[in-house]
Structures are given as structure tokens and as C-alpha cells.
Design an enzyme around this catalytic site. Structure first.
Site, PDB file in Angstrom:
ATOM      1  N   HIS A  47      -3.547  -5.061   0.304  1.00  0.00           N
ATOM      2  CA  HIS A  47      -2.886  -5.545   1.592  1.00  0.00           C
ATOM      3  C   HIS A  47      -2.911  -7.003   1.773  1.00  0.00           C
ATOM      4  CE1 HIS A  47      -2.760  -1.995   3.897  1.00  0.00           C
ATOM      5  NE2 HIS A  47      -3.502  -1.255   3.316  1.00  0.00           N
ATOM      6  N   GLU A  97      -1.401  -9.169   3.516  1.00  0.00           N
ATOM      7  CA  GLU A  97      -1.279  -9.766   5.037  1.00  0.00           C
ATOM      8  C   GLU A  97      -2.627 -10.164   5.478  1.00  0.00           C
ATOM      9  OE1 GLU A  97      -0.537  -6.678   3.978  1.00  0.00           O
ATOM     10  OE2 GLU A  97      -1.250  -5.112   5.507  1.00  0.00           O
ATOM     11  N   CYS A 123       0.838  -1.052  -0.134  1.00  0.00           N
ATOM     12  CA  CYS A 123       0.041   0.142  -0.118  1.00  0.00           C
ATOM     13  C   CYS A 123       0.890   1.310   0.126  1.00  0.00           C
ATOM     14  CB  CYS A 123      -0.819  -0.052   1.153  1.00  0.00           C
ATOM     15  SG  CYS A 123      -2.421   0.925   1.122  1.00  0.00           S
TER      16      CYS A 123
END
Ligand SMILES: *[C@@H]1O[C@H](CO)[C@@H](O)[C@H](O)[C@H]1NC(C)=O
Ligand SMILES: *[C@@H]1O[C@H](CO)[C@@H](O)[C@H](O)[C@H]1NC(C)=O
Ligand SMILES: *[C@@H]1O[C@H](CO)[C@@H](O)[C@H](O)[C@H]1NC(C)=O
Ligand SMILES: *[C@@H]1O[C@H](CO)[C@@H](O)[C@H](O)[C@H]1NC(C)=O
Ligand SMILES: CC(=O)N[C@H]1CO[C@H](CO)[C@@H](O)[C@@H]1O
Length: 578
Positions: A537, A539, A406
Site C-alpha cells: 500500500h 499510500e 493490493c
């Protein structure tokens, strides 16, 4: 549907979430489909507008819901996809009841906490627990309900009362309660009084513990267990010993050793649920994979050092999913993970020559120089961004593996514009809105409303399409070589589409874009060991047994095993190895 409630006593923050998700994981190894609900007794409507300083990370779901980080915990352990309805807060329940009252659903009656609010809570739990959460598309068998805070708090009272009623609504064999308590060790003695008091509180509210999970720094002695059993009116087999272990991933095995799951299965008559042979096999396989994983942790000898260049580095909770994604990846690579926290602003050359700043500056650069890989995670605001740009430059010029997420993607692009394309004034419209428009490397997305904060971002699961001539791309190969991937987004700014051509001509390739072909989703530097950045993102989708691909790439590249991982990921047979 079976319900397992996990509540806490004594103090909060003793690992109720880990215990709840480990219990869920173990129920999955029996072949069951498991879902979960988190109850948060606070008034906020959503976590998106809460400060990460106070609250830790804001976790984003597939449907774009911004929630508390605990839902992330369940997704990672249980390999499920939750929705924004799986989080219940006091604020949400109240606004739901008030909206019903406005519509006239209560026929003008006095609306009260009992029964109206408590009924609304129970209805909500019943409805949400039935939402399919995995790729089978079937209703789950078991729902884990984690009750935030500690029992006895003013805040959680309506929820405790709702759960008390709920045990009768669903029937005894469908409802079990695990109470997590603390056994402090004082002068070498294991103290049971706090647990006794916590159980007394619980019983006074009409809830009976089926298991008491005792958190302790050391293994509980048998006399301690017997004492807790006697004073809390349960059998010794109902007292579970949850002492500190060397990683939270060991907790399921610790519970398994104590036959906790057998007790629970019997208590809930799990044997009455019909399971196919495939279900049981899937469960056995899951358990074996989990055991392999924990032995990977115990066998990891070599260390991989990842520098995390961020902003709230003294508040590590705000990077929880990022840390987890790095952990999952290192376990796969059999490396011991060492995260080096680098405060981004310390990397900026100080104009003011005070000694403390100088020391911080040297320390920060020393950290960067010993790192095997550099990660610039997501974030907002302009403080520290110049330091991040310097870190990205270091990684690019010295062939150090780099992952930007990001903001980290925007940083890498700004660095490239300044030092390769030669426009030293290149910046982001977010950091310096008043700067010259030609210098805006990062611009505001046109479709987003600039005035209103919260709920106005590009959020949730969206596809990324790989460009047609990107077979060379390492990140594409790591993803398995397909033509598209789906990941979760949370952003308001994007790379200025006008710059695509000149960036690409100089080697910074936009390998993945959104469906319109304009918006940059993944960029990658050609002729670099691993220089990848994503606008999304990754994650948020990382799972304990399925690490996020871009993170796995970073850790593998930092451990000198990227080729091995790419080979495994692009071949049919080797996929399971990584
Ligand atoms: C996790 O779930 C996905 C689909 O929901 C499945 O493809 C994947 O194999 C699962 N992973 C594990 C480790 O079970
Ligand atoms: C677990 O590890 C063993 C030995 O390393 C291996 O033979 C087995 O296939 C692994 N099982 C799974 C499910 O990955
Ligand atoms: C973790 O604990 C296990 C026993 O529970 C032990 O065998 C192993 O060596 C420990 N690993 C580390 C890294 O301390
Ligand atoms: C950068 O900005 C300064 C001041 O606004 C200007 O003088 C200079 O020409 C700009 N440089 C480039 C490369 O555009
Ligand atoms: C059950 C519940 O309250 N769900 C809420 C979770 O949070 C989102 C907002 O982020 C709400 O829209 C849901 O209603």
C-alpha cells in the site's frame, strides 16, 4: 521536551487534527524536531478489526501497527515515522494497568483511576514522546498531543485529569494547551457563546487554554475576537482565527499570518533550545517548500480526473490515505484533482433489467470513459470485484493509465489471466474458496493463519527487490532507478507463484518481488503508457511534500507529463522538482 496539547470543545469533527498537524509543521519550520501522540478515548485495542464503515480507514505503520487514521495525518504533515505506541486508547491503557496489577506491581494496593491509571497515561506520554521519529535518530524537541473527542465527555475524563497533572509534572514552560472551538454564524452574526461555555468547562477541569483556535466559516471580526478574549480570560493575541480556506494545506500559512507560532515559541521558551545553523536552514527551507506548494494549488488550472473504482465509495473516509496520496501527487503536477467515485458493482452488467440499475450502469461506465486515469484501491471481500475486473480491462485495452493497489493488483492479474491467457474461470481463492484450484490466480499465503482474523496479516514495512532486467520499467525509474524500495504491506493473499512464467511471457512483468523472489510485489505491463500495480500500500507512506511514487506516476501519466517526471526523478539535479 515541550508538550503542546490540542483539545477540542463544542463538537468533534471540526478539524482538530489539521490544526494540530499544522501547528507541528510550523514548529518544524523553526528548526525543531517534532513528534506527536494521538489519544483516542475508546475501548478498542487496535483499529485493525474495526469496520471501515464506522471508523474510516485503518492506517498501517512501519512496525505493522494498525491504527487510527489520525496518525497518518501526522506522518504526512510532519514527515515523520510513528510507531504503534504513538496511539493511546482507553482500552490499551486499561489493559496495560491491568497487566501490571496481575504482575503484582501495585503490591496488592487498591488500583484506581486516580492515581494509577492517570500515572500510567503520563508515564506513557513521557516515554513515547522521546522515541526518535525521523532520520536524525535524535530525541524530538516538541511533542504534539491530540486529545480525541471533546473535553467534558465521560470517555475523555481520565485523560483530561492526567493532562492536568502532567502540566505540573513537566513544568509550566514546557506545557501549552490549544483548545479548538467553534464559532457558528447565525443570521450573519458570529456567536461566541459555545466557545465561552467550552472554555468554562475546560477551566473547571483544571486546564487553562494558552490559545483558543476558533473554527468558523468566515473570518472572525475584531469585536468577536475581543469578546472571546474578554469572556474567556485571555489576551486577544491568544484567540486564533481558523476560518475555512480553500484547502487544508493553507492552514499553516493562515496560522503563520496571525503570529500564532511566535506566541507559542515565547510561551514555551523555545529560544532556550539550542539549534544549529543547519537546523534553522532546514526549517526555512521547509517553510519555503510549503509556500511553493500552496501556490501550486492556487495556480492549478487544468484538471486531472481519476476514477476511483471501489466499494465503500459512499464512505470516503475509508480511502483517506489514497485520496491524500492523489492530492499530494496532483499538487506536484500542478493539476486540480477531480476524483470520480465509481461504485464497482455498478459496472457489472445487471441480469435484472430494472431502470434504476440500468441508469447506474450507464452512469458508472460514463465515469470510466471520461477518466484520465483509473485507480483500483485495496479492499476485502468479493462484492464489486467483477466490476473492478472490467475497469482494469478497459484501462489495459484503451491505454488508460492504471494503478492497482493490493486488491487492485490481484484484480489486474485476474483480468489478464481471463482475457489474455484465455482462462475465463480465473479467480481468487478469497472470492470463491470453493472454486477449482487450477483456476486460483490469487492464493492464500501459506504462512498465514486462516482461522484467526486480525493481527494475522503480512503487515508493515518490507523490502521489494527489482528484478535484474527491469531497467525499462517506468515504476522503477520513478522510484529513482535503485535496486530496491521499502513500502508498507497489509494483505493475506498473493498472486499464485505458479502463474509467474506464463504471465511474464505474455507481457505482464513481475518487476518487483520480495526477498525470496517468489512473491509478486510490483507488476507492470510492457507497452502501455502506465499500467502498474503493487501488492503493498504505497499510500501509507505518501507525504505532503513527498508524494508516493506509484501515485505520482498515475497522476503524471494521466496529465501527460510522465516523461518529464521520470526525467526529473532519475537525474540528480531535477529530483526536487517532483
Ligand atoms: C522527509 O524525511 C526523509 C527521511 O526521514 C527525508 O529523506 C526527506 O528529505 C524528508 N522530506 C522533506 C520534504 O523534508
Ligand atoms: C520555491 O519556488 C521558487 C520560485 O518558483 C523557487 O525559486 C525556489 O527554489 C522554490 N523553493 C523551494 C525550496 O523549492
Ligand atoms: C485560494 O485562496 C487564495 C487566497 O487565500 C486565492 O488567492 C486563490 O485564488 C484561491 N484559490 C482557489 C482555487 O480558489
Ligand atoms: C470453466 O469451468 C467450467 C465449469 O466448471 C468448465 O466446464 C470449463 O471447461 C472451464 N473452462 C476452462 C477454460 O477451464
Ligand atoms: C500506546 C498504545 O496503546 N499503543 C498501542 C497502539 O496499538 C497497538 C496495536 O495496534 C498496540 O500494540 C500498542 O500497544
Amino acid at each position: 521536551m515541550k508538550y503542546v496539547v490540542v483539545s477540542g470543545g463544542v463538537i468533534s469533527g471540526i478539524g482538530k487534527g489539521v490544526l494540530a498537524s499544522s501547528t507541528g509543521m510550523l514548529l518544524k519550520t523553526l528548526g525543531l524536531k517534532v513528534t506527536s501522540i494521538k489519544i483516542d478515548p475508546y475501548m478498542n485495542l487496535d483499529a485493525g478489526t474495526m469496520s471501515p464503515l464506522e471508523h474510516g480507514e485503518c492506517f498501517v505503520l512501519n512496525d505493522g501497527g494498525e491504527t487510527d487514521l489520525d496518525l497518518g495525518n501526522y506522518e504526512r504533515y510532519l514527515n515523520v515515522t510513528l510507531t504503534k505506541d504513538h496511539n493511546i486508547t482507553t482500552g490499551k491503557i486499561y489493559s496495560h494497568v491491568i497487566a501490571k496489577e496481575r504482575k503484582g506491581d501495585y503490591l496488592g494496593k487498591t488500583v484506581q483511576v486516580v492515581p494509577h491509571l492517570t500515572n500510567a497515561i503520563q508515564d506513557w506520554i513521557e516515554r513515547v514522546s522521546k522515541i526518535p521519529v525521523d532520520n536524525t535518530g535524535l530525541e524530538p524537541d516538541v511533542c504534539i498531543i491530540e486529545l480525541g473527542g471533546t473535553v467534558g465527555d465521560i470517555e475523555s475524563a481520565p485523560f483530561v485529569e492526567a493532562l492536568r497533572q502532567f502540566q505540573f509534572r513537566v513544568g509550566r514552560e514546557n506545557f501549552a494547551l490549544i483548545h479548538v472551538s467553534l464559532v457558528p454564524v447565525i443570521h450573519g452574526e458570529q456567536k461566541t457563546k459555545p466557545t465561552q461555555a467550552a472554555i468554562k468547562d475546560l477551566r473547571s477541569l483544571g486546564l487553562t487554554p494558552d490559545m483558543i483556535a476558533c473554527r468558523c466559516t468566515e473570518k472572525l471580526d475584531q469585536p468577536t475576537i475581543d469578546k472571546i478574549a474578554m469572556f474567556c480570560h485571555v489576551g486577544p493575541e491568544q484567540v486564533v482565527n481558523v476560518h475555512d480556506v480553500n484547502s487544508t494545506y493553507h492552514v499553516p500559512l493562515l496560522l503563520l499570518e496571525q503570529k500564532m507560532i511566535h506566541y507559542l515559541a515565547e510561551r514555551l521558551s523555545i529560544s532556550k533550545i539550542e539549534l544549529s545553523i543547519e537546523d534553522t536552514q532546514r526549517g526555512d527551507d521547509l517553510l519555503q517548500r510549503w509556500k511553493n506548494l500552496t501556490s501550486n494549488i492556487d495556480e492549478s488550472l487544468e484538471t486531472v480526473k481519476i476514477a476511483l473504482v471501489g466499494k465503500y465509495t459512499n464512505l470516503k473516509d475509508s480511502y483517506l490515505s489514497t485520496i491524500k496520496a492523489l492530492e499530494h501527487s496532483s499538487m506536484r503536477c500542478k493539476r486540480k484533482l477531480e476524483i470520480i467515485w465509481v461504485e464497482a458493482s455498478d459496472l457489472e452488467p445487471e441480469t435484472n433489467e430494472n431502470v434504476e440499475n440500468k441508469a447506474k450502469f450507464h452512469h458508472a461506465w460514463n465515469c470510466i470513459s471520461i477518466a484520465d486515469g483509473i485507480l483500483v484501491p485495496g479492499g476485502f471481500g468479493s462484492r464489486g470485484t467483477e466490476g473492478m475486473v472490467l475497469a482494469a480491462k478497459w484501462a489495459r485495452e484503451n491505454n488508460i493509465p492504471y494503478l492497482g493497489v493490493c486488491l487492485g493488483l490481484q484484480i489486474a492479474t485476474i483480468e489478464f489471466v481471463r482475457n489474455v491467457l484465455g482462462n475465463k474461470n480465473g479467480t481468487s481463492a478469497e472470492f470463491f474458496p470453493e472454486s477449482n484450484e487450477e483456476d486460483h490466480v490469487v492464493v492464500y499465503m501459506p504462512e498465514i493463519d486462516k482461522e484467526n482474523m486480525g493481527g494475522t496479516m503480512r503487515l508493515g514495512l518490507r523490502p521489494t527487490i527489482f528484478e535484474h532486467d527491469t531497467e525499462w520499467s517506468k515504476i522503477r525509474k520513478l522510484y529513482g532507478g535503485g535496486s530496491q524500495v521499502e513500502e508498507r504491506h497489509r494483505h493475506r493473499y498473493e498472486i499464485n507463484p505458479k502463474l509467474i512464467e506464463s504471465l511474464e511471457n505474455h507481457g505482464l512483468k513481475f518487476v518487483g518481488r520480495d526477498e525470496t523472489g517468489q512473491r509478486c510485489e510490483i507488476l507492470e505491463l510492457e507497452n502501455h503508457p502506465y499500467f502498474v500495480a503493487t501488492q503493498y500500500h504505497p499510500e501509507y507512506m505518501s507525504k505532503v511534500l513527498d508524494p508516493s511514487t506509484p501515485f505520482l506516476g498515475l497522476v503524471a501519466a494521466a496529465s501527460d507529463m510522465l516523461n518529464e517526471v521520470i526525467e526529473a526523478r532519475t537525474s540528480e539535479t531535477g529530483k526536487a522538482d517532483f
